[in-house]
Scaffold this motif. Sequence first.
Motif, PDB file in Angstrom:
ATOM      1  N   PHE A 134       1.345  -1.218  -0.325  1.00 53.59           N
ATOM      2  CA  PHE A 134      -0.091  -0.126  -0.079  1.00 53.59           C
ATOM      3  C   PHE A 134       1.199   1.527   0.768  1.00 53.59           C
ATOM      4  CE2 PHE A 134      -3.115   3.178   1.815  1.00 53.59           C
ATOM      5  CZ  PHE A 134      -4.090   3.246   1.257  1.00 53.59           C
ATOM      6  N   ALA A 135       1.927   1.048   0.767  1.00 55.50           N
ATOM      7  CA  ALA A 135       2.980   2.345   1.023  1.00 55.50           C
ATOM      8  C   ALA A 135       3.904   2.795  -0.226  1.00 55.50           C
ATOM      9  CB  ALA A 135       3.697   1.889   1.817  1.00 55.50           C
ATOM     10  N   ALA A 136       4.033   1.552  -0.982  1.00 53.64           N
ATOM     11  CA  ALA A 136       4.972   1.677  -2.317  1.00 53.64           C
ATOM     12  C   ALA A 136       3.739   1.861  -3.339  1.00 53.64           C
ATOM     13  CB  ALA A 136       5.383   0.304  -2.572  1.00 53.64           C
ATOM     14  N   THR A 137       2.386   1.507  -3.616  1.00 54.62           N
ATOM     15  CA  THR A 137       1.352   1.863  -4.152  1.00 54.62           C
ATOM     16  C   THR A 137       1.521   3.425  -4.274  1.00 54.62           C
ATOM     17  OG1 THR A 137       0.587  -0.087  -4.546  1.00 54.62           O
ATOM     18  CG2 THR A 137      -0.313   1.655  -5.109  1.00 54.62           C
ATOM     19  N   LEU A 138       0.797   4.096  -2.456  1.00 58.63           N
ATOM     20  CA  LEU A 138       1.170   5.910  -2.593  1.00 58.63           C
ATOM     21  C   LEU A 138       2.277   5.687  -2.854  1.00 58.63           C
ATOM     22  CD1 LEU A 138      -1.533   7.270  -0.768  1.00 58.63           C
ATOM     23  CD2 LEU A 138       0.179   6.924   1.417  1.00 58.63           C
ATOM     24  N   THR A 139       3.268   5.638  -2.539  1.00 61.25           N
ATOM     25  CA  THR A 139       4.285   6.622  -3.095  1.00 61.25           C
ATOM     26  C   THR A 139       4.845   6.181  -4.356  1.00 61.25           C
ATOM     27  OG1 THR A 139       5.598   5.286  -1.166  1.00 61.25           O
ATOM     28  CG2 THR A 139       6.993   5.968  -3.181  1.00 61.25           C
ATOM     29  N   ALA A 140       3.880   5.716  -5.496  1.00 56.28           N
ATOM     30  CA  ALA A 140       4.334   5.620  -6.994  1.00 56.28           C
ATOM     31  C   ALA A 140       3.553   6.365  -7.006  1.00 56.28           C
ATOM     32  CB  ALA A 140       3.967   3.888  -8.032  1.00 56.28           C
ATOM     33  N   PHE A 141       1.823   6.784  -6.821  1.00 55.80           N
ATOM     34  CA  PHE A 141       1.400   7.710  -6.996  1.00 55.80           C
ATOM     35  C   PHE A 141       1.717   9.090  -7.004  1.00 55.80           C
ATOM     36  CE2 PHE A 141      -3.260   9.759  -7.297  1.00 55.80           C
ATOM     37  CZ  PHE A 141      -3.505   9.538  -8.140  1.00 55.80           C
ATOM     38  N   ILE A 142       2.331   8.989  -5.588  1.00 59.33           N
ATOM     39  CA  ILE A 142       2.154  10.958  -5.640  1.00 59.33           C
ATOM     40  C   ILE A 142       3.521  11.114  -6.639  1.00 59.33           C
ATOM     41  CG2 ILE A 142       3.572  12.448  -3.664  1.00 59.33           C
ATOM     42  CD1 ILE A 142       2.248  10.536  -1.794  1.00 59.33           C
ATOM     43  N   PHE A 143       4.988  10.036  -6.916  1.00 61.02           N
ATOM     44  CA  PHE A 143       5.820  10.346  -7.396  1.00 61.02           C
ATOM     45  C   PHE A 143       5.418  10.689  -8.586  1.00 61.02           C
ATOM     46  CE2 PHE A 143       9.519   8.080  -9.600  1.00 61.02           C
ATOM     47  CZ  PHE A 143      10.260   9.137  -9.421  1.00 61.02           C
ATOM     48  N   SER A 144       4.254   9.389  -9.206  1.00 60.80           N
ATOM     49  CA  SER A 144       3.920  10.388 -10.512  1.00 60.80           C
ATOM     50  C   SER A 144       3.629  11.086 -10.743  1.00 60.80           C
ATOM     51  CB  SER A 144       2.864   8.739 -11.486  1.00 60.80           C
ATOM     52  OG  SER A 144       3.497   7.929 -10.695  1.00 60.80           O
ATOM     53  N   LEU A 145       2.973  11.672  -9.947  1.00 59.15           N
ATOM     54  CA  LEU A 145       2.122  12.623 -10.255  1.00 59.15           C
ATOM     55  C   LEU A 145       3.275  14.114 -10.245  1.00 59.15           C
ATOM     56  CD1 LEU A 145      -0.784  13.931  -9.869  1.00 59.15           C
ATOM     57  CD2 LEU A 145      -0.496  14.382  -7.623  1.00 59.15           C
ATOM     58  N   LEU A 146       4.014  14.482  -9.139  1.00 59.66           N
ATOM     59  CA  LEU A 146       5.523  15.448  -9.069  1.00 59.66           C
ATOM     60  C   LEU A 146       6.169  14.702 -10.713  1.00 59.66           C
ATOM     61  CD1 LEU A 146       7.091  15.330  -6.076  1.00 59.66           C
ATOM     62  CD2 LEU A 146       5.366  16.514  -6.441  1.00 59.66           C
ATOM     63  N   LEU A 147       6.674  13.304 -11.513  1.00 58.69           N
ATOM     64  CA  LEU A 147       6.608  13.515 -12.542  1.00 58.69           C
ATOM     65  C   LEU A 147       5.900  14.191 -13.165  1.00 58.69           C
ATOM     66  CD1 LEU A 147       7.681  10.456 -12.655  1.00 58.69           C
ATOM     67  CD2 LEU A 147       9.511  11.842 -12.288  1.00 58.69           C
ATOM     68  N   TYR A 148       4.386  14.376 -13.713  1.00 62.05           N
ATOM     69  CA  TYR A 148       3.481  14.872 -14.525  1.00 62.05           C
ATOM     70  C   TYR A 148       3.877  16.617 -14.340  1.00 62.05           C
ATOM     71  CZ  TYR A 148      -0.638  16.171 -16.625  1.00 62.05           C
ATOM     72  OH  TYR A 148      -1.602  16.164 -17.860  1.00 62.05           O
ATOM     73  N   LEU A 149       3.752  16.659 -13.156  1.00 61.61           N
ATOM     74  CA  LEU A 149       4.564  18.123 -12.867  1.00 61.61           C
ATOM     75  C   LEU A 149       5.353  18.679 -13.235  1.00 61.61           C
ATOM     76  CD1 LEU A 149       2.354  18.299  -9.511  1.00 61.61           C
ATOM     77  CD2 LEU A 149       1.305  19.044 -11.847  1.00 61.61           C
ATOM     78  N   LYS A 150       6.449  18.074 -13.568  1.00 62.46           N
ATOM     79  CA  LYS A 150       7.894  18.793 -13.476  1.00 62.46           C
ATOM     80  C   LYS A 150       7.858  18.891 -15.416  1.00 62.46           C
ATOM     81  CE  LYS A 150      12.508  16.978 -13.761  1.00 62.46           C
ATOM     82  NZ  LYS A 150      12.491  16.678 -14.953  1.00 62.46           N
ATOM     83  N   ALA A 151       7.519  17.758 -16.226  1.00 60.99           N
ATOM     84  CA  ALA A 151       7.045  17.754 -16.899  1.00 60.99           C
ATOM     85  C   ALA A 151       5.963  18.685 -18.012  1.00 60.99           C
ATOM     86  CB  ALA A 151       6.603  16.378 -18.068  1.00 60.99           C
ATOM     87  N   LEU A 263       8.182  -0.045  -8.533  1.00 61.98           N
ATOM     88  CA  LEU A 263       8.369  -0.095  -7.189  1.00 61.98           C
ATOM     89  C   LEU A 263       7.344  -0.754  -6.195  1.00 61.98           C
ATOM     90  CD1 LEU A 263       8.647   4.098  -6.820  1.00 61.98           C
ATOM     91  CD2 LEU A 263      10.771   2.331  -7.328  1.00 61.98           C
ATOM     92  N   ALA A 264       6.325  -1.145  -7.311  1.00 62.15           N
ATOM     93  CA  ALA A 264       5.372  -1.557  -6.084  1.00 62.15           C
ATOM     94  C   ALA A 264       4.765  -3.274  -7.471  1.00 62.15           C
ATOM     95  CB  ALA A 264       3.835  -0.962  -6.094  1.00 62.15           C
TER      96      ALA A 264
END
Length: 417
Positions: A134-151, A263-264
């Motif tokens: 669950f923690a890995a999924t949450l991390t992957a989700f937030i991380f992907s959101l940050l990557l989307y914003l970075k792009a 990651l998950a």
Amino acid sequence: MAPQGSQAELEFGGPLGAAALLLLLPATMFHLLLVARSGPARLLGPPPYLPELEELWSPWALLLCLTWLGLQAALYLLPARKVAEGQELKDKSRLRYPINGFQALVLTALLVGLGVSAGLPLSALPEMLLPLAFAATLTAFIFSLLLYLKALVAPASALAPGGNSGNPIYDFFLGRELNPRICSFDFKYFCELRPGLIGWVLINLALLMQEAELRGSPSLAMWLVNGFQLLYVGDALWHEEAVLTTMDIIHDGFGFMLAFGDLAWVPFTYSLQAQFLLYHPEPLGLPLASVICLINAVGYYIFRGANSQKNTFRKNPSDPRVADLETISTATGRRLLVSGWWGMVRHPNYLGDLIMALAWSLPCGVSHLLPYFYLLYFTALLVHREARDEQQCLQKYGLAWRAYCRRVPYRIVPYIY
Ligand SMILES: NC(=O)C1=CN([C@@H]2O[C@H](COP(=O)(O)OP(=O)(O)OC[C@H]3O[C@@H](n4cnc5c(N)ncnc54)[C@H](OP(=O)(O)O)[C@@H]3O)[C@@H](O)[C@H]2O)C=CC1
Ligand SMILES: CC(C)CCC[C@@H](C)[C@H]1CC=C2C3=C(CC[C@@]21C)[C@@]1(C)CC[C@H](O)C(C)(C)[C@@H]1CC3
């Protein structure tokens, strides 16, 4: 020239397919985790129960997950034995990548060994798989959101050929930026090989240790699954540079699909056979174990032979190991191998990988379908991947690719597919 951005053909069923996968992939992972520990272990039945949020959410699991990522990031930053150059990018530049993945694996093993001898309860890890996933999924989700914003602030030349359709769900899933980095830290390259793959063998080891505690010693089946998968992960990290020519690094953006996958999905579903064996012990005699080892060895031989032959050829076509192989020329100046492994089928490396996948499931016996999930999923993944690669090669090489297909008509399995 391949169409770019919003004109590029949408993959994975477009925005609807991407939205469905966003939900389906984590749901499948939790289903597998729950079913593996249940008595009937039915892959196709409903999960034994639906976990409450308290069973999934644990701040300790999140802390452990972030510590693990931090440790692997620190190992990534250590001096490397070699710095490799990636493939040429759109702007003609090449990125540089540290080659120290195997070193990270060895140092992690040393640290874990020290920890266990100092009393670290590694065998308690299997009890934490649900909150960790669950923690890995949450991390992957937030991380992907940050990557989307970075792009959003990345230059057009840094964007991936797919993943920039303008539809936020589709682009979030596929990933917009090709090689997101902060200074020289490459997020996609880091995630593809380290935290998930090393995490996978660590989870396997913890399951082996818990089996030893429960039953006095690990079973032969558990040893085989651990050994085969350690060989696979060790091999990937030993040949780390080869990942620089895979579709994930060259073509795909870094979004939820790869972040969650790395990651998950990899650590928590690729360890399914070891999870199954902990709760459903499978007696295995030496003669059958020897046959299974032979199957794994044949798969590995084909997988490694094919991957190394292509990498050697792509790095230096005049290398004596590949110089005698027959090739056809393409308009791009790059040639295609039409003899050796790549003259047998168009994806011999996939064939070897699939044979190994079979060998990883066989130690679990044939009473349940569940341990064969990896083989089924992997067949679907590779068939789909082959079709995507075929499309890309047709765009890159045109008529020369068609000539290769006529010369080598089978895709993955000779005379069958
Ligand atoms: N365990 C897992 O979950 C997964 C494992 N894998 C494994 O990863 C590995 C890499 O897979 P992947 O990146 O999909 O694909 P490949 O390593 O097969 O690379 C495909 C590329 O190879 C080049 N190529 C194709 N045919 C030839 C030829 N005849 N001669 C020379 N070059 C050729 C082309 O690129 P170019 O011409 O531009 O060099 C093509 O785009 C595989 O072993 C696969 O099994 C993959 C996915 C998941
Ligand atoms: C979650 C989805 C179903 C899709 C996610 C797919 C990813 C899990 C895989 C895509 C390509 C991968 C590769 C490996 C692991 C799985 C993922 C990330 C790989 C690192 C495994 C080890 C091999 O030796 C390799 C050739 C280095 C693999 C490269 C591709």
